[in-house]
Design an enzyme around this catalytic site. Structure first.
Site, PDB file in Angstrom:
ATOM      1  CG  HIS A  58      43.020  44.780  34.402  1.00  0.00           C
ATOM      2  ND1 HIS A  58      41.915  44.076  34.832  1.00  0.00           N
ATOM      3  CD2 HIS A  58      43.248  45.737  35.337  1.00  0.00           C
ATOM      4  CE1 HIS A  58      41.499  44.600  35.984  1.00  0.00           C
ATOM      5  NE2 HIS A  58      42.287  45.609  36.309  1.00  0.00           N
ATOM      6  CG  HIS A  82      41.077  50.658  37.146  1.00  0.00           C
ATOM      7  ND1 HIS A  82      40.962  50.140  35.893  1.00  0.00           N
ATOM      8  CD2 HIS A  82      41.519  49.648  37.929  1.00  0.00           C
ATOM      9  CE1 HIS A  82      41.304  48.867  35.899  1.00  0.00           C
ATOM     10  NE2 HIS A  82      41.660  48.535  37.126  1.00  0.00           N
ATOM     11  CD  GLU A  86      46.625  49.844  43.915  1.00  0.00           C
ATOM     12  OE1 GLU A  86      45.629  49.763  43.185  1.00  0.00           O
ATOM     13  OE2 GLU A  86      46.944  48.986  44.748  1.00  0.00           O
ATOM     14  CG  ASP A  87      49.068  48.690  39.619  1.00  0.00           C
ATOM     15  OD1 ASP A  87      49.165  48.692  40.856  1.00  0.00           O
ATOM     16  OD2 ASP A  87      48.239  48.010  38.986  1.00  0.00           O
ATOM     17  CG  ASP A 149      39.635  46.687  39.143  1.00  0.00           C
ATOM     18  OD1 ASP A 149      40.332  46.043  38.336  1.00  0.00           O
ATOM     19  OD2 ASP A 149      40.047  47.078  40.257  1.00  0.00           O
ATOM     20  CG  ASP A 269      12.610  25.849  42.132  1.00  0.00           C
ATOM     21  OD1 ASP A 269      13.342  25.029  42.695  1.00  0.00           O
ATOM     22  OD2 ASP A 269      12.096  26.810  42.712  1.00  0.00           O
TER      23      ASP A 269
HETATM   24 MN    MN Z   1      42.450  46.784  38.183  1.00  0.00          MN
END
Ligand code: MN
Length: 727
Positions: A58, A82, A86-87, A149, A269
């Site tokens: 990712h 990134h 957080e993770d 992301d 169109d």
């Molecule tokens: Mn992410």
């Protein structure tokens, strides 16, 4: 147009990625990129994506998207990192130990954005937050990395539950698509839109995909043919250009189908062509050639080169009837414009000759970042979003997306004055996020405010109690002072004129005899206006002026009593003057407090009349009687429920026409009848009609409908009266 392909790359490696960076940035710090990759790989060790792949795929894909946008090294490194805060168990401090401050700041900004709970159902809220993100992000690169992301998450959305697919797609459509659009990153925007369509309306998406794929070879031939014809035409006039053609994005076709409720077959169109040339002159030349070879559709030509969009997008747009009688859309622009159109704001970080080119036409971004600086950097981004009521500064948006910075607690009136003094002076109301609000409403950061104005509006003293900003206060005071001065001046002029008349003089004769200049010198005043103002505001008495005139000085004493009387009369009038600025607040508008309304001139409602309120664009609420004939005539007027305010006692002016036999003394008689009821007559106009009848129009002030009926029946009872009608 197909310049970019953000498809998920399952077999992407750091070596491939570094090669891609090398291609446009040969002397980048590759060690640093590798270090960031390894740091992320270690942090995400053991974590899996919903697809079953290792998590690191990712960040790799996110970084890859950033290379396609030609972003700088800091952004690419941040792309790798990134998700680590957080993770994983990585702290900000740990990051600071290994990476540069700007990289850490981007990662921290991304972590904060990821915590915002966007309310996708409430459109306004989404709009607010979308703008908040722009306004509050310290570094616009935070948002570009965030878009990369989101792009990859959307690309791999099929692996999560259907319910989650929908909510992520909806959030993307509500927040990230408009963001990409605002930042001018068209390639990202178009891609995201198509992905949203795929997960929000799968039936439509696959139907379109099928239909477009069905005639693929036929269409490809058509595109090739048209491109060739166009190229030849341009060559004839020695314009060198690249011509690209492709079907439009699914989402734009879908939007057209919905907006015009058409079937796919009815959409003409679906093909778009792009002519890319070397310079602006060639762009206009190409346009001329196109228009002379193919019939242009009227109303479809747009010149975004002369007038670029806010996000700096530049291009000429036109739609013509193509060589096979099919509508085709053509965009004409230079290579440079094309790059800006595809990568938008990202183009400004693009690696150019070893310098991160940042300073270009980034006015609006600069502006937003500028505003951001005034918010103390220690204030947490999220807290600022959530507790904006406590913040010192709020950011308010115009319907067109401009930002104004105001003091916390500011009202729509403050905002109106922040836009322009005249807008403030004429403000009658405001819509916040499309809803009418009272003028004393407290604005919140991110509110979209539309000011309603009326030409007949004037500021009032009460406004000073409403406004919070010093600019608005100053402007209101200035206006009040100016009107006050004018009032005094006019008053002074009348008073002086009357007093002079006693001695057979006038201001005009004083001017002729140069006495005015002499008087001005005596009082050391600049001009006549100043003098009249001084008289009107009782700073100089007419007597003082008269005593300076030799022809008056002698007779002064004889006329003293007369002068006294004139002055006293004027004083009485002057004391009554301030009433004129009173606001009509006799109306209760459903659901709103103290909103400013005005009475319609056509039907002039008074309390007791059945009434309705009209919201007219730019004019606030106008109150009409329910039977008013003008109502039916106006299209697109919004009706609001309004009611009379029973607690409000205010006399309303009403016009009454009285037709009488033409007898002497009639006017006096009717006036007396009205006055005996305790009702004030504002004005009376008397006229004789040709057939020996009298025509009077009285403007009277009544409390309500009952009182009006009483007046009318009393006048009617007079023997010389023929008819009485309210007009
Ligand atoms: Mn992410």
């Amino acid at each position: 147009m197909g310049n970019f392909n953000f498809a998920h790359e399952g077999d992407l490696t750091i070596d491939i990625l570094i090669k891609r960076v090398e291609a446009y940035y040969p002397d980048a710090d590759f060690e640093m990129i590798r270090k960031a990759y390894e740091f992320a790989a270690t942090a995400h060790q053991g974590q899996k994506r919903s697809s079953g792949e290792d998590y690191i795929i990712h960040p790799l894909n996110v970084a890859s998207t950033l290379t396609q946008l030609r972003m700088d090294i800091d952004s690419i490194i941040a792309g790798f990192l990134h998700d680590v805060v957080e993770d994983c168990e990585v702290t900000e401090e740990m990051l600071r130990h290994h990476f540069s401050e700007s990289v850490v700041n981007i990662v921290v900004g991304l972590t904060k954005i990821s915590k915002i709970k966007f309310k996708t159902r409430e459109e306004n809220q989404a709009e607010n937050f979308r703008k908040m993100v722009v306004a509050m992000a310290k570094d616009i690169r935070v948002i570009i990395v965030k878009l990369a992301d989101r792009m990859h998450n959307m690309r791999t959305l099929q692996y999560i539950s259907e319910e989650k697919q929908r909510s992520v797609a909806q959030e993307t459509l509500d927040i990230y698509v408009p963001l990409a659009s605002r930042l001018g990153i068209h390639s990202v925007k178009a891609e995201l839109e198509d992905l949203c369509l795929r997960f929000l309306h799968p039936e439509t998406y696959y139907l379109l995909a099928e239909k477009i794929a069905m005639k693929k070879s036929e269409r490809e031939k058509y595109i090739k043919d048209v491109a060739l014809i166009v190229k030849e035409k341009l060559n004839e006039y020695s314009v060198k250009a690249d011509i690209l053609g492709r079907p439009k994005h699914f989402y734009s076709i879908y939007k057209k189908m919905v907006q015009r409720s058409l079937d796919f077959e009815q959409i003409q169109d679906i093909l778009a062509f792009r002519i890319i040339t070397n310079n602006i002159t060639q762009c206009y030349k190409s346009l001329g050639i196109i228009h002379s070879c193919f019939t242009p559709i009227p109303g479809r030509f747009k010149d975004y080169i002369a007038i670029p969009k806010v996000n700096n997008y530049q291009s000429l747009h036109t739609t013509v009837i193509g060589p096979k009688a099919e509508r085709i859309e053509i965009q004409i622009r230079t290579y440079e414009m094309d790059e800006v159109a595809e990568t938008g704001v990202a183009a400004h970080w693009k690696y150019k000759e070893g310098i991160g080119a940042r300073k270009q036409k980034l006015d609006w971004v600069e502006e937003l970042l500028e505003y951001n600086k005034s918010v103390k950097s220690s204030t947490d981004f999220l807290d600022a979003v959530k507790n904006d009521l406590d913040a010192m500064t709020i950011f308010i948006f115009t319907p067109t997306g401009d930002v104004k910075e105001l003091k916390a607690g500011a009202t729509p009136l403050d905002f109106a004055y922040a836009i322009h003094t005249e807008v403030g002076n004429l403000c009658v109301g405001a819509k916040v996020n499309s809803k009418m609000v009272p003028l004393k409403y407290r604005l919140k950061s991110g509110d979209v405010v539309e000011i309603l104005t009326s030409k007949t509006q004037t500021p009032s003293k009460d406004w000073l109690k409403i406004v919070k900003t010093s600019r608005a206060k100053t402007k209101i005071k200035q206006w009040l002072l100016k009107t006050e001065r004018e009032k005094h001046k006019k008053f002074g002029e009348e008073l002086l004129e009357k007093c002079l008349k006693v001695y057979g003089l006038s201001i005009k004769t004083l001017r002729k005899s140069n006495d005015v200049d002499r008087i001005l010198r005596h009082f050391t005043l600049k001009n006549e206006d100043e003098l009249l103002y001084q008289v009107g505001s009782s700073k100089i008495s007419p007597k003082e002026i008269l005593s300076l005139l030799p022809e008056v000085a002698e007779m002064m004493q004889e006329q003293e009593a007369e002068l006294e009387k004139i002055q006293n009369d004027f004083k009485k009038v002057n004391n009554r003057l301030p009433i004129s600025n009173k606001k009509d607040n006799a109306i209760i508008v459903e659901g709103l407090e103290d909103v400013l309304v005005r009475m319609a001139k056509c039907c002039n409602p008074i309390p007791g009349d059945p009434i309705v309120g009209h919201i007219t664009r730019g004019r606030g609420i106008t109150v009409h009687t329910k039977s008013c004939k003008h109502i039916a005539l106006q299209d697109g007027v919004k009706i609001v429920k309004v009611d009379w305010n029973n607690n409000f006692s205010f006399r309303h002016p009403v016009n009454i026409r009285v037709i009488t036999l033409d007898r002497p003394g009639t006017l006096a008689k009717i006036s007396k009848t009205i006055n005996n009821l305790g009702i004030n007559i504002r004005s009376a106009i008397a006229r004789s009609l040709p057939d020996q009848k009298g025509n009077f129009i009285f403007e009277v002030e009544v409390k309500d409908y009952n009182e009006l009926l009483k007046v009318i029946s009393m006048i009617e009872s007079g023997e010389e009266v023929l008819t009485v009608t309210r007009i």
